[in-house]
Motif scaffolding. Sequence first.
Motif, short mmCIF file in Angstrom:
data_model
loop_
_atom_site.label_atom_id
_atom_site.label_comp_id
_atom_site.label_asym_id
_atom_site.label_seq_id
_atom_site.Cartn_x
_atom_site.Cartn_y
_atom_site.Cartn_z
N SER A 156 30.64 -54.16 0.95
CA SER A 156 32.05 -54.02 0.58
C SER A 156 32.47 -54.95 -0.54
N ARG A 159 35.69 -56.80 0.48
CA ARG A 159 36.85 -56.06 1.02
C ARG A 159 36.82 -55.96 2.53
N LEU A 160 35.66 -56.15 3.14
CA LEU A 160 35.53 -56.14 4.59
C LEU A 160 34.83 -57.43 4.99
N SER A 212 36.87 -49.72 2.42
CA SER A 212 36.13 -50.92 2.04
C SER A 212 34.97 -50.63 1.09
N LEU A 213 34.37 -49.45 1.20
CA LEU A 213 33.13 -49.18 0.50
C LEU A 213 33.26 -48.22 -0.67
#
Length: 418
Positions: A156, A159-160, A212-213
């Motif tokens: 991520s 983001r995660l 996230s990805l």
Amino acid sequence: MRTSRRSIPVLCALLLAVSPSPPAARATGEDQAVVTVRWSAPADPADLAVRLQALLGQHSVLAAGLMRSRIRGDDDFVQAANAALGKNTDAMTDLMAQLFGEDMVNEFSPMWAEHVVELVAYASALAAHDDAAREHAREELIEYEGELSAFLAGQSHGRLSPSAAHHALAMHVEHLTEQADAYAAQDYLTADRAYREGYRHMYDLGLTLADSLLPARDRPALREPVWRLRSQLGKLLAEHVVLVGEVTRAAVANTPDFDAAARMINANTRDLTAAMDSLFGTTTARRFQRLWGYHVEQLVAYGGATAAGDNERRDRVRSKLKEYEGEIATFLSGATGARMTTPQLAAAFAGHDDMLLRHADAYAAKDYAAAHDIAYSTYEHGFDLARDLADAFGASVASRLPRGGAQTGYGGLARGER
């Protein structure tokens, strides 16, 4: 059974920002038999993200079903359930390759496969009353949680967080092991609570992973109100399919978990009613609840009649369902301002009911492979129906907005003044 209405009103408040849009092109005439399955050619990453949610939610219920069949010692069912879970795993791997790339999937797949193996090992240990094997499987699952959460967090790019990823995966494993423990102890209410929570948790995890990805250019679509409505309505309708399958299985096999399964499907009906309330108000929601509840009752009655070998009663149920399909089609066509026509909706619900009845027939005949195949198709059909309904609902709600939309405060439509 706990139910939640918190997400639906928030979603529908967001929906009020949507501008009216023309309904999607649909089949006409003889081509209206059922809503077309779209999964083979999704339009964009946002559609793929809903697909990811669907597959993750389906993984949870298929894994739970496989674990339960192991605990029951139902070997024929185990084989069919294992094949269905394998089909889900293959579909998820293919989808994640489309979303996130082949390199990501090459690392993801072995870890995911390992966790499936250990879930089955856990259930097998429960069936054998082997505490040492059960503890070993739990230790392996904990190790998997750490490895996969670190991998996903790394993918991520910040983001995660590793802790959030680990918590999500630990919850997934906890739901599945909790439902298995409770099922083995014949505590069916607890088992079914964890079963339902597990489905919803994994479905929602699909959005977390997509957000996230996915590349930055694709993520804003996941915040669009109509996308959120498609996602949430898909979750509820697909859960309906899953839970009807569970209560039908219990009715056909006359197993002691029937009452708990019936509570689950009733809770899902309440959640669907809450969604209709948020979209269209109490009067519409009450009529929907009466129609939808009657539909569920007839599906359960068909399972009972099938178990009893009462063909006359089965035929009566089919006739009642045909009447219901016309009524729900007329009702929803009105709710959508005819953005979906009565014939289109009647055909879609006829297809839905036919698949559910064929599932009951296959299960009663102990053709578990066919039952799982039908259930798989019915689950996907539920998402197609949800998408069509969400688009029509969104356009219908948006068409009632005063000019200016958010700038005019929606004219009181945010709640109840309809």
